[in-house]
Design a protein around this motif. Structure first.
Motif, mmCIF file in Angstrom:
data_model
loop_
_atom_site.group_PDB
_atom_site.id
_atom_site.type_symbol
_atom_site.label_atom_id
_atom_site.label_comp_id
_atom_site.label_asym_id
_atom_site.label_seq_id
_atom_site.Cartn_x
_atom_site.Cartn_y
_atom_site.Cartn_z
ATOM 1 N N ASP A 24 49.248 27.829 34.836
ATOM 2 C CA ASP A 24 49.881 28.215 33.576
ATOM 3 C C ASP A 24 50.865 29.367 33.790
ATOM 4 N N ILE A 25 51.982 29.312 33.069
ATOM 5 C CA ILE A 25 52.890 30.467 32.979
ATOM 6 C C ILE A 25 52.475 31.216 31.727
ATOM 7 N N PHE A 26 51.801 32.335 31.928
ATOM 8 C CA PHE A 26 51.090 33.058 30.877
ATOM 9 C C PHE A 26 51.839 34.358 30.582
ATOM 10 N N VAL A 27 52.364 34.486 29.353
ATOM 11 C CA VAL A 27 53.133 35.662 28.964
ATOM 12 C C VAL A 27 52.339 36.476 27.947
ATOM 13 N N ILE A 28 52.258 37.789 28.179
ATOM 14 C CA ILE A 28 51.571 38.690 27.264
ATOM 15 C C ILE A 28 52.596 39.668 26.697
ATOM 16 N N ARG A 29 52.599 39.816 25.380
ATOM 17 C CA ARG A 29 53.462 40.797 24.715
ATOM 18 C C ARG A 29 52.593 41.781 23.937
ATOM 19 N N THR A 30 52.850 43.067 24.110
ATOM 20 C CA THR A 30 52.120 44.079 23.363
ATOM 21 C C THR A 30 52.898 45.390 23.386
ATOM 22 N N THR A 31 52.267 46.445 22.873
ATOM 23 C CA THR A 31 52.856 47.781 22.906
ATOM 24 C C THR A 31 52.081 48.641 23.901
ATOM 25 N N THR A 32 52.536 49.857 24.078
ATOM 26 C CA THR A 32 51.852 50.755 25.011
ATOM 27 C C THR A 32 50.406 51.002 24.585
ATOM 28 N N LEU A 33 50.124 51.002 23.273
ATOM 29 C CA LEU A 33 48.761 51.244 22.813
ATOM 30 C C LEU A 33 47.830 50.065 23.074
ATOM 31 N N GLY A 34 48.400 48.896 23.353
ATOM 32 C CA GLY A 34 47.581 47.723 23.646
ATOM 33 C C GLY A 34 47.201 47.586 25.102
ATOM 34 N N THR A 35 47.530 48.597 25.909
ATOM 35 C CA THR A 35 47.316 48.514 27.356
ATOM 36 C C THR A 35 45.868 48.227 27.758
ATOM 37 N N PRO A 36 44.835 48.841 27.128
ATOM 38 C CA PRO A 36 43.460 48.526 27.551
ATOM 39 C C PRO A 36 43.140 47.028 27.473
ATOM 40 N N LEU A 37 43.549 46.381 26.395
ATOM 41 C CA LEU A 37 43.299 44.940 26.290
ATOM 42 C C LEU A 37 44.240 44.166 27.198
ATOM 43 N N LEU A 38 45.485 44.608 27.307
ATOM 44 C CA LEU A 38 46.441 43.958 28.201
ATOM 45 C C LEU A 38 45.898 43.866 29.616
ATOM 46 N N LYS A 39 45.362 44.972 30.126
ATOM 47 C CA LYS A 39 44.856 45.002 31.503
ATOM 48 C C LYS A 39 43.732 43.991 31.701
ATOM 49 N N GLU A 40 42.831 43.902 30.736
ATOM 50 C CA GLU A 40 41.707 42.988 30.905
ATOM 51 C C GLU A 40 42.125 41.542 30.711
ATOM 52 N N VAL A 41 43.058 41.280 29.786
ATOM 53 C CA VAL A 41 43.583 39.919 29.650
ATOM 54 C C VAL A 41 44.292 39.511 30.933
ATOM 55 N N TYR A 42 45.064 40.430 31.505
ATOM 56 C CA TYR A 42 45.753 40.159 32.767
ATOM 57 C C TYR A 42 44.747 39.754 33.833
ATOM 58 N N ARG A 43 43.659 40.531 33.933
ATOM 59 C CA ARG A 43 42.626 40.243 34.932
ATOM 60 C C ARG A 43 42.019 38.861 34.717
ATOM 61 N N GLN A 44 41.636 38.585 33.471
ATOM 62 C CA GLN A 44 40.978 37.315 33.175
ATOM 63 C C GLN A 44 41.918 36.124 33.383
ATOM 64 N N TYR A 53 52.728 37.208 33.291
ATOM 65 C CA TYR A 53 53.825 38.151 33.074
ATOM 66 C C TYR A 53 53.550 38.908 31.777
ATOM 67 N N TYR A 54 54.051 40.116 31.673
ATOM 68 C CA TYR A 54 53.827 40.881 30.454
ATOM 69 C C TYR A 54 55.078 41.647 30.064
ATOM 70 N N ARG A 55 55.182 41.904 28.750
ATOM 71 C CA ARG A 55 56.299 42.660 28.196
ATOM 72 C C ARG A 55 55.734 43.691 27.232
ATOM 73 N N ILE A 56 56.066 44.947 27.447
ATOM 74 C CA ILE A 56 55.532 46.038 26.643
ATOM 75 C C ILE A 56 56.657 46.711 25.874
ATOM 76 N N SER A 57 56.481 46.846 24.578
ATOM 77 C CA SER A 57 57.441 47.590 23.752
ATOM 78 C C SER A 57 56.910 49.000 23.518
ATOM 79 N N PHE A 58 57.803 49.933 23.225
ATOM 80 C CA PHE A 58 57.405 51.325 23.074
ATOM 81 C C PHE A 58 57.562 51.773 21.624
ATOM 82 N N ASP A 59 56.896 52.859 21.299
ATOM 83 C CA ASP A 59 56.920 53.410 19.956
ATOM 84 C C ASP A 59 58.351 53.770 19.546
#
Length: 367
Positions: A24-44, A53-59
């Protein structure tokens, strides 16, 4: 948030909601505050064999963009965004805002201008979703801003979120599968209907759902979920509806929205506050004044309004309508840059009739 909950959250998203498979080509989009969940989703997701791949937006990113961008920039279609939508096979969006009202000061005309420009990208998104080549899911990571918006402490808000997502169960995926079986019975019942009538406070609205497909939203595309929905026949809505809760979009809150329909089109729209914004959005394009969705909320673990549509439209005992774009998989044909969900509470005397038969009363199904 305990790490064990984050792991359970991520694992459920990756393996249940998005059904991730090797390659799968798996893309994750979130903000800097979503990093704890982003990291674990990335791992899983990596463990599941996906290419992640991931894309993070900032405040403050949107605020800068909408205030500084020239017209040409507002109407620019990113080839990178287009490539992502054309090639990704799984896409996860994790909302994790630091300020839920960050976009309140943005000129609605500029916002609508940008939304219209994104129409070709939205068309790709909906087409691939309908044909099954793109699996997607939207969720959130609890933040102080979301808790404050809901009128809760962060601890209480997290508990609310876990319960709505079934993350307080030993096996959330098994709980969602059981929920799906029961909700499918509701979708099957609605599939028999040709005409719906919704009656509630200052509400009497009739619309056709003939030959449209009712979808069982069971935690795959939204997490949490818990609704059955379809796209009404575009020219069929007749009557009026008053939405119980504020309609929120783009950081704006519009209170006491009332819409009147003739031949499917909104012919009158009023609001106690935010009426100018409501009218601006309804005039975004030709399709914005027609309905793209009608739905019934079935998640009875959600019983309070939190000013977040991911949860509010699933409140057990409510219905919601969306003005704007339809989901093609329902058979809906309406096209628009807008898709704005608005919630009507049926728990205090509301009724839904299917072909004249009472099927839902006081927020509960009539079996």
């Amino acid at each position: 948030m305990p790490d064990t909950i984050i792991e359970k959250f991520a694992r459920t998203l990756v393996l249940y909601s998005l059904e991730t498979t090797p390659g799968d080509i798996f893309v994750i989009r979130t903000t800097t505050l979503g990093t704890p969940l982003l990291k674990e989703v990335y791992r899983q997701a990596v463990r599941a064999g996906a290419n992640v791949y991931y894309r993070i937006s900032f405040d403050g990113q949107d605020d800068i963009y909408y205030r500084e961008a020239r017209d040409a920039q507002l109407e620019f279609i990113s080839p990178l965004d287009k490539l992502e939508l054309e090639t990704a096979t799984a896409r996860l969006t994790i909302s994790a805002p630091s300020n839920t009202r960050a976009n309140t000061g943005i000129d609605p005309k500029r916002y609508a201008q940008h939304m219209r420009a994104l129409a070709p990208l939205n068309a790709i998104y909906r087409r691939r979703s309908a044909e099954g080549s793109l699996r997607w899911c939207g969720t959130l990571f609890p933040t102080e801003a979301l808790a404050q918006e809901a009128g809760m402490s962060l601890y209480d808000y997290e508990e609310f979120v876990y319960s709505a997502m079934f993350l307080d169960r030993d096996d959330p995926a098994a709980a969602w599968k059981a929920f799906s079986v029961e909700q499918q019975k509701r979708a099957d019942r609605m599939q028999l209907a040709k005409t719906l009538r919704i009656v509630a406070l200052d509400t009497d609205l009739t619309l056709s759902v003939a030959d449209r497909k009712w979808m069982n939203s069971d935690g795959h595309r939204n997490f949490p979920s818990g609704e059955v929905f379809t796209g009404p026949v575009e020219t069929s809505a007749s009557g009026h509806i008053r939405f119980t809760y504020p309609a929120i979009a783009g950081g704006r809150e519009v209170e006491d929205v009332r819409l009147s329909f003739e031949d499917g089109r909104v012919v009158k729209a009023t609001a106690a506050t935010g009426e100018d914004y409501l009218l601006e959005m309804l005039d975004a394009d030709e399709g914005a004044r027609y309905l793209g969705e009608v739905a019934i909320g079935n998640n009875y673990n959600i019983q309070r309004f939190t000013k977040n549509i991911l949860f509010d439209e699933k409140i057990g005992g409510t219905c919601h309508l969306a003005v704007g774009a339809s989901y093609p998989e329902t058979g809906g044909l309406n096209e628009s840059s807008l898709h704005w969900d608005m919630v009507c509470d049926l728990r205090g005397g509301g009724e839904i009739y299917a072909d004249g038969d009472l099927i839902h009363k006081d927020g509960r199904w009539v079996d």
